[in-house]
Design a protein around this motif. Structure first.
Motif, PDB file in Angstrom:
ATOM      1  N   ASN A 160       0.705  -1.163   0.078  1.00  0.00           N
ATOM      2  CA  ASN A 160      -0.166  -0.128   0.150  1.00  0.00           C
ATOM      3  C   ASN A 160       1.017   1.473  -0.158  1.00  0.00           C
ATOM      4  N   GLU A 161       2.108   1.117   0.817  1.00  0.00           N
ATOM      5  CA  GLU A 161       3.013   2.329   0.685  1.00  0.00           C
ATOM      6  C   GLU A 161       3.262   2.557  -0.926  1.00  0.00           C
ATOM      7  N   LEU A 162       3.651   1.585  -1.733  1.00  0.00           N
ATOM      8  CA  LEU A 162       4.338   1.777  -2.854  1.00  0.00           C
ATOM      9  C   LEU A 162       2.994   2.295  -3.564  1.00  0.00           C
ATOM     10  N   ARG A 163       1.735   1.691  -3.536  1.00  0.00           N
ATOM     11  CA  ARG A 163       0.732   2.197  -4.435  1.00  0.00           C
ATOM     12  C   ARG A 163       0.497   4.000  -3.995  1.00  0.00           C
ATOM     13  N   ASN A 164       0.579   4.222  -2.731  1.00  0.00           N
ATOM     14  CA  ASN A 164       0.327   5.621  -2.329  1.00  0.00           C
ATOM     15  C   ASN A 164       1.743   6.498  -2.652  1.00  0.00           C
ATOM     16  N   GLY A 165       2.385   5.995  -3.403  1.00  0.00           N
ATOM     17  CA  GLY A 165       3.521   7.039  -3.999  1.00  0.00           C
ATOM     18  C   GLY A 165       5.031   6.688  -3.405  1.00  0.00           C
ATOM     19  N   GLY A 166       5.150   5.791  -2.680  1.00  0.00           N
ATOM     20  CA  GLY A 166       6.456   5.578  -2.117  1.00  0.00           C
ATOM     21  C   GLY A 166       7.177   4.549  -3.106  1.00  0.00           C
ATOM     22  N   PHE A 167       8.555   4.696  -3.201  1.00  0.00           N
ATOM     23  CA  PHE A 167       9.363   3.922  -3.986  1.00  0.00           C
ATOM     24  C   PHE A 167      10.474   3.424  -3.008  1.00  0.00           C
ATOM     25  N   SER A 168      10.755   2.015  -3.334  1.00  0.00           N
ATOM     26  CA  SER A 168      11.477   1.266  -2.474  1.00  0.00           C
ATOM     27  C   SER A 168      12.796   0.857  -3.144  1.00  0.00           C
ATOM     28  N   PHE A 181       6.393  -0.470 -14.769  1.00  0.00           N
ATOM     29  CA  PHE A 181       6.956   0.660 -14.195  1.00  0.00           C
ATOM     30  C   PHE A 181       8.198   0.361 -13.240  1.00  0.00           C
ATOM     31  N   TYR A 182       7.966  -0.879 -12.472  1.00  0.00           N
ATOM     32  CA  TYR A 182       9.289  -1.189 -11.478  1.00  0.00           C
ATOM     33  C   TYR A 182      10.058  -1.642 -12.187  1.00  0.00           C
ATOM     34  N   LEU A 183      10.062  -2.700 -13.280  1.00  0.00           N
ATOM     35  CA  LEU A 183      10.907  -3.019 -13.988  1.00  0.00           C
ATOM     36  C   LEU A 183      11.886  -2.013 -14.788  1.00  0.00           C
ATOM     37  N   LYS A 184      10.954  -0.826 -15.278  1.00  0.00           N
ATOM     38  CA  LYS A 184      11.633   0.230 -15.906  1.00  0.00           C
ATOM     39  C   LYS A 184      12.676   0.772 -14.985  1.00  0.00           C
ATOM     40  N   LYS A 185      12.139   1.072 -13.658  1.00  0.00           N
ATOM     41  CA  LYS A 185      13.099   1.796 -12.532  1.00  0.00           C
ATOM     42  C   LYS A 185      14.214   0.798 -12.266  1.00  0.00           C
ATOM     43  N   GLY A 186      14.056  -0.637 -12.659  1.00  0.00           N
ATOM     44  CA  GLY A 186      15.153  -1.334 -12.297  1.00  0.00           C
ATOM     45  C   GLY A 186      16.137  -1.538 -13.563  1.00  0.00           C
ATOM     46  N   GLY A 187      15.822  -0.824 -14.640  1.00  0.00           N
ATOM     47  CA  GLY A 187      16.552  -0.901 -16.002  1.00  0.00           C
ATOM     48  C   GLY A 187      16.173  -1.957 -16.843  1.00  0.00           C
ATOM     49  N   MET A 224       4.779 -12.072  -1.327  1.00  0.00           N
ATOM     50  CA  MET A 224       6.274 -11.797  -1.513  1.00  0.00           C
ATOM     51  C   MET A 224       6.504 -10.755  -0.312  1.00  0.00           C
ATOM     52  N   GLY A 225       7.820 -10.869  -0.107  1.00  0.00           N
ATOM     53  CA  GLY A 225       8.426  -9.788   1.089  1.00  0.00           C
ATOM     54  C   GLY A 225       8.824  -8.565   0.197  1.00  0.00           C
ATOM     55  N   PRO A 226       9.300  -7.626   1.028  1.00  0.00           N
ATOM     56  CA  PRO A 226       9.700  -6.598   0.486  1.00  0.00           C
ATOM     57  C   PRO A 226      10.795  -6.214  -0.397  1.00  0.00           C
ATOM     58  N   VAL A 227      11.908  -7.019  -0.140  1.00  0.00           N
ATOM     59  CA  VAL A 227      13.151  -6.809  -0.866  1.00  0.00           C
ATOM     60  C   VAL A 227      13.157  -7.050  -2.594  1.00  0.00           C
ATOM     61  N   ILE A 228      12.506  -8.447  -2.788  1.00  0.00           N
ATOM     62  CA  ILE A 228      12.100  -8.711  -4.081  1.00  0.00           C
ATOM     63  C   ILE A 228      10.873  -8.028  -4.858  1.00  0.00           C
ATOM     64  N   GLY A 229      10.032  -7.899  -3.693  1.00  0.00           N
ATOM     65  CA  GLY A 229       8.706  -6.969  -4.065  1.00  0.00           C
ATOM     66  C   GLY A 229       9.106  -5.713  -4.471  1.00  0.00           C
ATOM     67  N   SER A 230      10.051  -4.849  -3.932  1.00  0.00           N
ATOM     68  CA  SER A 230      10.600  -3.565  -4.395  1.00  0.00           C
ATOM     69  C   SER A 230      10.983  -3.587  -5.884  1.00  0.00           C
ATOM     70  N   HIS A 231      11.272  -4.691  -6.569  1.00  0.00           N
ATOM     71  CA  HIS A 231      11.747  -4.764  -7.988  1.00  0.00           C
ATOM     72  C   HIS A 231      10.616  -5.276  -8.942  1.00  0.00           C
ATOM     73  N   GLY A 264       7.107  -4.979  -7.633  1.00  0.00           N
ATOM     74  CA  GLY A 264       5.900  -3.885  -7.644  1.00  0.00           C
ATOM     75  C   GLY A 264       4.812  -4.782  -7.006  1.00  0.00           C
ATOM     76  N   PRO A 265       3.805  -3.762  -6.599  1.00  0.00           N
ATOM     77  CA  PRO A 265       2.344  -4.311  -6.164  1.00  0.00           C
ATOM     78  C   PRO A 265       1.565  -5.009  -7.493  1.00  0.00           C
TER      79      PRO A 265
END
Length: 325
Positions: free
Chosen positions: A86-94, A203-209, A299-306, A308-309
């Motif tokens: 939810n933090e990611l959906r609400n504008g956060g980036f990890s 989106f998150y894949l783009k952020k990760g290149g 999924m946990g937050p580390v891989i989930g950061s890459h 995304g929700p």
């Protein structure tokens, strides 16, 4: 503990029961070895504790409104996973970083000082970060200093892909197998685990290149669902793009027909990024075809950061080695 057991957690007033296969925890003996992992294996806290799995937690940093907050991947409640997405959906980036040598060294040293003579450690794919290589360096130094044995398994994957290797190690340890035989088995098993990681968007894949900005923009508008897998080197790649989640599920089932799950000790698992309803729908489809209901986790937050929700992913073990990429 014999038979099945259930972990019960509360989410928005709803009771969610997580049923696991037989717990193989047994009383420690002089000859037993310790199983260890970094937190990207995404094992639930209660499960890790029940099976005496030693976890070294990674960190992630959430940026929101210009504020950076470093957090520890050490969730103990289901609601914490939901809050993260939810933090990611609400504008956060990890953002995430590798687990360094010092962290691994202290982790292994504590296990050894607690009395362990042999340790089997599972690491995040060396194709994604240097974590596995650093873990091997720290294990070598601790082994030489304390005269113990620490073997490091590069999972060539992450999350439930690593977790299934750990479960196999737990099973074999309970049956009395020695650490060398277990290491050989799980190291061989890594390339027999197939992956279909269905991301919500690019989106998150783009952020990760992983994809271009232009491709990500078009993909989001068209509701393209990229399907990713791991290569033999443990690198994450996009293997297909589908129009919508249902099409992605359908195509993944077709892929499972080509690379059939093994019959003996069937292993099929689903992990989702706060998409429990869709994960269960996918599990229904798999169960209807294979007469086996996959275990479902979040999924946990580390891989989930890459990733995304909004993602739903599946793994299954096959007789064939994976050959993506």
């Amino acid at each position: 503990m014999e038979g099945l057991y259930v972990i019960i957690v509360q989410r928005s007033g709803k009771t969610i029961r997580r049923k696991y296969e037989k717990s193989y925890r047994k009383e420690k003996t002089m000859n037993s070895f310790i199983i260890s992992s970094d937190s990207t294996s995404d094992l639930y806290y209660d499960y890790a504790r029940e099976n005496d799995i030693r976890i070294v937690s990674m960190t992630y940093t959430v940026e929101k409104d210009g504020v950076l907050t470093e957090k520890l991947d050490a969730f103990t409640e289901y609601s914490q996973y939901v809050d993260f997405y939810n933090e990611l959906r609400n504008g956060g980036f990890s953002r995430t970083s590798m687990l360094n040598y010092e962290s691994h060294y202290k982790h292994f040293e504590k296990i050894v000082k607690d009395g362990a003579k042999e340790v089997l450690h599972f690491s995040l794919s060396g194709g994604l970060s240097t974590t596995a290589a650093v873990a091997k360096d720290a294990a070598k130094d601790i082994s030489e200093k304390y005269g113990c044995k620490i073997l490091v398994v590069d999972s060539l994957a992450a999350t439930i892909g690593c977790a299934c290797l750990i479960d196999e190690a737990i099973r074999m340890r309970a049956e009395g197998e020695d650490i060398e035989k277990v290491y050989e088995r799980v190291s061989t098993m890594t390339l027999h685990v197939q992956y279909a990681i269905i991301a919500n968007d690019l989106f998150y894949l783009k952020k990760g290149g992983r994809v271009s900005t232009a491709a990500a923009a078009v993909g989001t508008v068209l509701q393209i669902k990229p399907i990713l897998s791991f290569t033999r080197e443990g690198k994450l790649i996009v293997i297909e793009k589908c129009k919508g989640m249902k099409k992605a599920f359908s195509n993944t089932l077709k892929r499972m027909e080509k690379l059939k799950p093994i019959e003996k000790n069937r292993m099929i698992r689903i992990v989702h990024n706060d998409m429990e309803k869709e994960a269960n729908e996918f599990a229904d489809m798999i169960e209807a075809r294979w007469n086996y209901r996959p275990q479902i986790t979040i999924m946990g937050p580390v891989i989930g950061s890459h990733v995304g929700p909004g993602a739903v992913s599946v793994i299954w073990e096959t007789a064939e080695e994976r050959n993506d990429g």
